[in-house]
Design a protein around this motif. Structure first.
Motif, PDB file in Angstrom:
ATOM      1  N   ASP A 226      33.125  47.762  35.384  1.00 20.23           N
ATOM      2  CA  ASP A 226      32.302  46.637  34.932  1.00 20.23           C
ATOM      3  C   ASP A 226      31.019  47.210  34.351  1.00 20.23           C
ATOM      4  O   ASP A 226      30.284  47.932  35.036  1.00 20.23           O
ATOM      5  CB  ASP A 226      32.001  45.696  36.092  1.00 20.23           C
ATOM      6  N   LEU A 227      30.749  46.884  33.088  1.00 14.34           N
ATOM      7  CA  LEU A 227      29.587  47.444  32.400  1.00 14.34           C
ATOM      8  C   LEU A 227      28.292  46.710  32.714  1.00 14.34           C
ATOM      9  O   LEU A 227      27.214  47.239  32.443  1.00 14.34           O
ATOM     10  CB  LEU A 227      29.824  47.419  30.882  1.00 14.34           C
ATOM     11  N   ARG A 228      28.365  45.518  33.263  1.00 18.29           N
ATOM     12  CA  ARG A 228      27.164  44.728  33.533  1.00 18.29           C
ATOM     13  C   ARG A 228      26.631  45.000  34.936  1.00 18.29           C
ATOM     14  O   ARG A 228      27.361  45.407  35.840  1.00 18.29           O
ATOM     15  CB  ARG A 228      27.456  43.237  33.371  1.00 18.29           C
ATOM     16  N   ASN A 229      25.338  44.713  35.103  1.00 17.99           N
ATOM     17  CA  ASN A 229      24.732  44.813  36.425  1.00 17.99           C
ATOM     18  C   ASN A 229      25.066  43.603  37.281  1.00 17.99           C
ATOM     19  O   ASN A 229      25.103  43.706  38.510  1.00 17.99           O
ATOM     20  CB  ASN A 229      23.208  44.955  36.294  1.00 17.99           C
ATOM     21  N   SER A 230      25.271  42.429  36.647  1.00 18.41           N
ATOM     22  CA  SER A 230      25.720  41.257  37.398  1.00 18.41           C
ATOM     23  C   SER A 230      27.201  41.432  37.718  1.00 18.41           C
ATOM     24  O   SER A 230      28.003  41.761  36.851  1.00 18.41           O
ATOM     25  CB  SER A 230      25.499  39.989  36.573  1.00 18.41           C
ATOM     26  N   HIS A 231      27.539  41.211  38.964  1.00 18.43           N
ATOM     27  CA  HIS A 231      28.862  41.576  39.450  1.00 18.43           C
ATOM     28  C   HIS A 231      29.853  40.424  39.314  1.00 18.43           C
ATOM     29  O   HIS A 231      29.481  39.259  39.154  1.00 18.43           O
ATOM     30  CB  HIS A 231      28.789  42.025  40.915  1.00 18.43           C
ATOM     31  N   ILE A 232      31.129  40.786  39.406  1.00 20.47           N
ATOM     32  CA  ILE A 232      32.217  39.829  39.477  1.00 20.47           C
ATOM     33  C   ILE A 232      32.486  39.541  40.952  1.00 20.47           C
ATOM     34  O   ILE A 232      32.786  40.442  41.733  1.00 20.47           O
ATOM     35  CB  ILE A 232      33.485  40.364  38.789  1.00 20.47           C
ATOM     36  N   VAL A 233      32.352  38.257  41.328  1.00 15.97           N
ATOM     37  CA  VAL A 233      32.510  37.863  42.720  1.00 15.97           C
ATOM     38  C   VAL A 233      33.988  37.643  43.016  1.00 15.97           C
ATOM     39  O   VAL A 233      34.717  37.058  42.206  1.00 15.97           O
ATOM     40  CB  VAL A 233      31.695  36.583  43.012  1.00 15.97           C
ATOM     41  N   GLU A 234      34.421  38.098  44.191  1.00 14.78           N
ATOM     42  CA  GLU A 234      35.814  37.954  44.646  1.00 14.78           C
ATOM     43  C   GLU A 234      36.788  38.489  43.598  1.00 14.78           C
ATOM     44  O   GLU A 234      37.771  37.826  43.226  1.00 14.78           O
ATOM     45  CB  GLU A 234      36.128  36.490  44.968  1.00 14.78           C
ATOM     46  N   ALA A 235      36.532  39.675  43.121  1.00 12.92           N
ATOM     47  CA  ALA A 235      37.404  40.290  42.116  1.00 12.92           C
ATOM     48  C   ALA A 235      38.721  40.715  42.763  1.00 12.92           C
ATOM     49  O   ALA A 235      38.763  41.202  43.901  1.00 12.92           O
ATOM     50  CB  ALA A 235      36.713  41.497  41.495  1.00 12.92           C
ATOM     51  N   SER A 236      39.798  40.505  42.027  1.00 11.30           N
ATOM     52  CA  SER A 236      41.127  40.904  42.487  1.00 11.30           C
ATOM     53  C   SER A 236      41.900  41.451  41.294  1.00 11.30           C
ATOM     54  O   SER A 236      41.665  41.069  40.147  1.00 11.30           O
ATOM     55  CB  SER A 236      41.876  39.724  43.121  1.00 11.30           C
ATOM     56  N   ILE A 237      42.844  42.328  41.586  1.00 12.19           N
ATOM     57  CA  ILE A 237      43.620  43.006  40.548  1.00 12.19           C
ATOM     58  C   ILE A 237      45.097  42.767  40.798  1.00 12.19           C
ATOM     59  O   ILE A 237      45.554  42.728  41.945  1.00 12.19           O
ATOM     60  CB  ILE A 237      43.300  44.527  40.525  1.00 12.19           C
TER      61      ILE A 237
END
Length: 423
Positions: A226-237
């Motif tokens: 992830d290139l941004r400082n703001s994160h992805i919440v509850e990320a799943s793959i």
């Protein structure tokens, strides 16, 4: 003379046959479906050693599928809001302008008709006449009054009077319908602007997937970041294998989807995506790569689709990023270069090395063959292949030493026998 005539006849017949063969004869081939036409080169062009694989999902995440022969197009109108949101920007803006312009013209025409029917146009200069709308002297002024009414501008030059009940009713109708049009169109534009599709542009996948040993097991791996400082919440793959198959009954299933386990049962598929992570799939008996070796991999026609999902921290909307890997993008015997380093008080991620890989010692056998080799050698599967090979080499060295000692003893016994016989 008879022989000459016979030879000339044969020559003429041969020329006529050659002409028949070389003459352009229009042979009408039966019309085949597109899939059948695409399958023809597989049987005809056998000299093509390398055939381009058609992607199901492109590298940028867009699905390479076009819907054709859709006859029930009315279904798109039943969900007109989603249809407008899915349109391209140029069509969306065109519809946005057209809707407002048409409503202004429609109600402007009605205001002009009311003034015309009442006779306001004939008493423009009469101060004793009370018109429906003051200072309305033509269609242009009626159109401007319609814009002022629907957009609630209210310049104060044109106003409705209390002597026109039909005008009051029209004013109520235009105010209500104008609010509905504003809510619909502005809501459509807001949803289209705030779509999380652009957020997926900063979620990156490695250009290649790799296969190598990890903890003594053959694993398929790829990297996400992830290139941004703001994160992805509850990320799943998630990962899917796209490969055509034929059942035991003879049914052909094109683009069959098979789930690839990337840690569903252990929870490793739920990510804390602060820094780039390497997603690993253990190739075991439940894996679709169980019987695929290094030599067989380039011959396979398959595609791995990876899907990263999560909520955008700033908006709370669900975001999905996709990518895919074909067989030419799967590197056997490679690992990813580390990108995380410890600096003075923080960790730094070097995205210049995000896609870089390096070669490592990896057996070219399939996971099934490695398991059979381990079973044959009575070694646990958790042992690494290198330890197996080293132990095998040690066993061979010990056996050679034992044979050398036995040979030495035999030589000593023979020498003793010879000395005794001489005595």
């Amino acid at each position: 003379m008879a022989k000459l005539t016979e030879s000339m006849t044969n020559v003429l017949e041969g020329d006529s046959m050659d002409q028949d063969v070389e003459s352009p004869v229009a042979i009408h081939q039966p019309k085949l479906p597109k899939q059948a036409r695409d399958d023809l080169p597989r049987h005809i062009c056998r000299d093509r050693t390398k055939r381009k694989i058609q992607r199901y999902v492109r590298k940028d995440g867009k699905c390479n599928v076009h819907h054709g022969n859709v006859r029930e197009t009315y279904r798109y109108l039943t969900d007109i809001f989603t249809t407008l949101v899915d349109l391209k920007w140029r069509f969306n803006l065109l519809i946005f302008v057209m809707v407002y312009t048409v409503t202004w013209l429609f109600f402007g025409m009605i205001w002009w008709l009311i003034a015309y029917i009442r006779g306001d146009m004939d008493h423009i200069e009469d101060p004793s006449w009370t018109p429906c709308v003051t200072n309305l002297n033509g269609f242009v002024s009626a159109f401007l009054f319609s814009i002022e009414t629907e957009t609630t501008i209210g310049y104060g030059y044109r106003v409705i009077t209390d002597k026109c009940p039909e005008g009051i009713i029209l004013l109520l109708i235009q105010s209500v319908l104008g609010s509905i049009v504003n809510a619909f169109m502005v809501g459509c534009m807001f949803v289209k602007i705030s779509q999380p599709k652009k957020r997926a542009e900063t979620l990156v996948f490695s250009t290649h997937a790799v296969i190598s040993m990890r903890d003594g097991k053959l694993c398929l791996m790829f990297r996400v970041g992830d290139l941004r400082n703001s994160h992805i919440v509850e990320a799943s793959i998630r990962a899917k294998l796209i490969k055509s198959k034929q059942t035991s009954e003879g049914e052909f299933i094109p683009l069959n989807q098979t789930d690839i386990n990337v840690g569903y049962y252990t929870g490793d598929d739920r990510l804390f995506l602060v820094s780039p992570l390497i997603i690993s799939h253990e190739i075991n008996q439940q894996s679709p790569f169980w019987e695929i070796s290094k030599a067989q991999l380039p011959k396979e026609e398959l595609e791995i689709v990876v899907i990263l999902e999560g909520m955008v921290e700033a908006t709370g909307m669900t975001c999905q990023a996709r990518s895919s890997y074909v067989t030419s993008e799967i590197l056997w015997g490679y690992r990813f270069t580390p990108v995380l380093t410890l600096e003075d008080g923080f960790y730094e991620v070097d995205y210049n090395s995000f896609h870089e890989t390096y070669e490592t010692s990896t057996p070219s056998l399939s996971a099934k063959e490695l398991a059979e080799l381990a079973t044959r050698a009575e070694l646990p599967l958790s042992w690494s292949v290198s330890s197996k090979l080293n132990q095998h080499a040690e066993l061979e060295t010990e056996e050679e030493d034992r044979n050398a000692e036995e040979q030495t003893e035999r030589n000593g016994d023979v020498a003793n026998l010879e000395s005794e016989s001489e005595v």
